[in-house]
Design an enzyme around this catalytic site. Sequence first.
Site, PDB file in Angstrom:
ATOM      1  N   HIS A   1      -3.918  -0.475   2.023  1.00  0.00           N
ATOM      2  CA  HIS A   1      -2.978  -0.673   0.930  1.00  0.00           C
ATOM      3  C   HIS A   1      -3.723  -0.465  -0.382  1.00  0.00           C
ATOM      4  CE1 HIS A   1       0.383  -2.128   3.310  1.00  0.00           C
ATOM      5  NE2 HIS A   1      -0.492  -2.785   4.050  1.00  0.00           N
TER       6      HIS A   1
ATOM      7  N   CYS B   1      -0.898   4.124  -0.884  1.00  0.00           N
ATOM      8  CA  CYS B   1      -0.017   4.334  -2.020  1.00  0.00           C
ATOM      9  C   CYS B   1      -0.842   4.828  -3.203  1.00  0.00           C
ATOM     10  CB  CYS B   1       0.699   3.041  -2.385  1.00  0.00           C
ATOM     11  SG  CYS B   1       1.785   2.474  -1.089  1.00  0.00           S
TER      12      CYS B   1
END
Lengths: 661, 390
Positions: free
Chosen positions: B164, B206
């Site tokens: 992440h 991301c």
Amino acid sequence: MRWSTTLTWLALPYLYPNNYINLANAQGNGPPSGSKAQSGQPASSEGGPPPRELKDVATELLLLRPLKDGKVATHFEFEYLTRNGVPRDPSTLGSEDEDQHYEFFPLSMGQILREYAVAELHLTLNTGRWRYDTWGSPENPAVASGAELWVWMADGGPVSVEERWKGLTNALAGLFCASLSSLSGSRTTSPLHSFYPEGQLPLYFETTEPENNTTSRSGYTLHHAVLPSEAICTENLTPFIKLLPCKSYAGVAELLNPHKLFGGWWYGMGVHATWHDGETDSIDGGTEVPIDPSKLGMGSKARAGKYTEGAHNDPKAKPPPPQAQVIKQARGVKLKLTVGAVRDPVEGYRGQTAETSQWTLENLFGKNVTKLCPVTSKADVRVLLPSKEHKGPVGTDAKAAVPSLLLSPLPVAKYHPHAGSSKGDQSWDVVRNKKAKVANSLTPLTLTRSLRGYDQTRGGFSIAISNHLGSDVDAWYVESVPWIIRPYLSTLHVESVEPLPSPSTSNNGGAQQAFTSPNNASTVLDLKKLRYVPPSESKGEDSRTKPTLLEIPLRIPARSVVRVSLEFEKVFLRYTEHPPDAQRGWEIPGGVLVPTSVVPAVQGEGTRRLSRVYTAPLLADLATPDFSMPYNVIILSGALVALLFGMLFNMLVRRYVLVKS
Amino acid sequence: MVFHFLRRLILFTLFYSFVAAQTQDQVNAASKFLQKDGVQGHTNNWAVLVCSSRYWFNYRHMANTLGMYRTVKRLGIPDSNIIVMLADDVSCNARNKFPATVYSNNRRSIDLYGENIEVDYRGYEVTVENFLRLLTGRVDPSLPRSKRLLTDEKSNIFVYMTGHGGDEFLKFQDNEEISAFDIADAFEQMWQKKRYHEIFFMIDTCQANTMYSKFYSPNILATGSSKLGESSYSHDHDSDVGVAVIDRFTHLVLSHLEGINKTSQATMQQLFDAYNFDHLRSTAGVRTDLFQRDPSKVLLTDFFGGVAQAEVVQSDDVDDARDFARLASSAKPSVVAESQSGKQQKVSTAWMEMGSDRLGELGRNSYGLSRVWASVGLIFGTYAVTRFLF
């Protein structure tokens, strides 16, 4: 070095005997293994006639034991003995080591053992809790949850024991893909009284104290460390299988299927390296004496029907395993590799009991044994027979007491009761086709430990130790707690000694009533012998890394429960000292009960030691901060500083003047 | 006695001058051999595969990493050259209905965990510090070999990261972050210490493209799953496993690589062309300005495979090469080379072996190389001559 060993591997003695002999003789030119100080070096390679004896002995064993709750305990054992090998003398660590030639003994383990001059090593990686109450004694007593490593190393060399311990943990971590590197330092303790070597420890130097009876331990230190949160999975089994001479292509190792093993209710693997002098037997040794069903006098009732006996009916098919005796007495370094799993033969089917469970090797492991590993001198598959009549004498190993079925050697022909003995099929299976009740196998000692208190600063342990034997048992209770918990020694006390509420002892339970009086607590716990190693006397950084060690001597009266309690304080942790998953809690390794008493052996010959018992690890809840708090603080204080500075700056710099319109 | 000594001395000097004269040509030939498109080629491949996410619900990150592990292993990088960092154990997790397996699609057709796997860093060991130490080689002396990145200046390294992340950071275990600057500095340090030849950096997180935006060291090709402000999405959800099992970007890359074998001539550009916004729902990015070669001439197996490059030498060169081949093969067994062009000519495999070991340790200058060749020849030659004469 590596080359010659590889060549030996290629020349499997049974396949290419001539090549093998040549190679073996060429190797025999090297210096004899063993230190020069050892005077009793037997000249085994004298003369060296062509049919040379193998230097290494390899055996393998698969033990299957149906359990009360319908599961099956499976235990693989691979033993490699390098004859006349002696652990390295630590004083030679500075100089070049002698050549290492192994035949079946895994070279990578041999190199590690010699590099760090390890006399005895026990490494286990387990997942799950062993349920002593329903599963009985484990096949190997080392069932601590997580990783447990304990090592005997002699002092007195150019490299200190601490350095070697650190190097050893790192080397094993690299070999077995485990995070053992974090063991050294923060998890290491050195129990003095409780743990004893399972083999023997060589004496490298003359001891001058004749009054010291425990000569075998002089100069040795024990390093013991437990990492309860360590997981075990295929990446640990992969290097393990690579240590085996036939990998998982032949022999019982064919059954080492990770998808089945790691679906078990309990599973684990172990590496045990010991040294045996050969002249005297070790105290326990853990050596398996093959149980011959005929010698046990198993009645036909117990035999017929429970398991369909095949190969062992024929006396010719059951040759006396000659190597078993050799292993027991042979001098040398022995490496025992074990894999254990408690499997449910019918996965997902609820309500299964021992009465209904039927299994085969195929549905336990998803694989079959198809061929024998040619280098093993003995490959056994043993099934411990359950019997209805057998109550299991309290205080005995299920392993020793229950008659077992020895299928030795591993037949190549198919062993299937339904199909008969068709020689064509090379696969081989054990089929349990008769329903039978499994007796409740009690362990002589059971142990539970629970956590008391729910606040984040204080807590306590409640330890209950039950002795199911008819005689008192002396034992050491070992607690090695990580530094996040500080026990108060003053709070250690025996809360109660109660007789076991067992229906079998209720008739003559009056004798045990005396124990309930608290006066007897002093005879239960002998505080004079207690050993307490605090993390550090100083308040330095050591007290935040080193664990606390408690060795508590206990005498557990016959057929009674002793409850011990101990309170502790939880350390307030710094922000950076928290693990990534701090909310989960901190794992406290299981406590160990190491009995020192001996009980009469089952076969009526001599005595044997009771094996040690572990508790499950506990999760301690420590004060954990809101980890986003520092950011909040930074943002808030930043805003405050900006506000104050802005006001001050404005007041100092800005001039307020009247503007004439 | 003195006579003997003198004779040896003369022979010694004669031989040395002979070798020194011969060496320079051969050094040139050797470095020419290792060249590809005018740039020096690589001799060994490494892969660093990092999953920085903990917890069961991040199953897909473990699957991403293991998918890459399976692919690079299939394409020929050995376990000893693959460093796998897995922040959690999902395969033997109590929540996993399929013990000791990790699946990357909901049909459960490929078990990524298999029966032969080596995970080098796992659990709490996956930290930013350990990752940077691994890259830069600043590790504890007692650290085992399997946990080290033992690369040299002829190593092509494939660095894959997943987890992440956000704008210029990637979270490690929900506990700490590595920033784009940290990785850029680590790569620069690696370049200065001659720890790599080329790096292919791939990241699936991301706002992944921000992670390679700070690189400044040469010979780095980088790609990421999404640009600044975009999220990267998961692809498959398995109802039996209970969580998403793979990310879209990694899924696309892996499916592209699935059709590739060790002898494939597929290029990086073909992979980059396969990036598709409709499928990914994010803008995958590529950064080529630091990279010297044209991605359309870079083979995928230069980074994903452990394929040795073998050039075909002309028959008149073979006589020169034979001496070296003999020397080298006496020292160690020669590798089996896979001829890229497929021509059936004499292939000097020994050069490669010598090159991979010796060239890497010394500098890029030919002076160092000539010293090496000279000393190797000297040792063998002197030994042979003295054995023969005396």
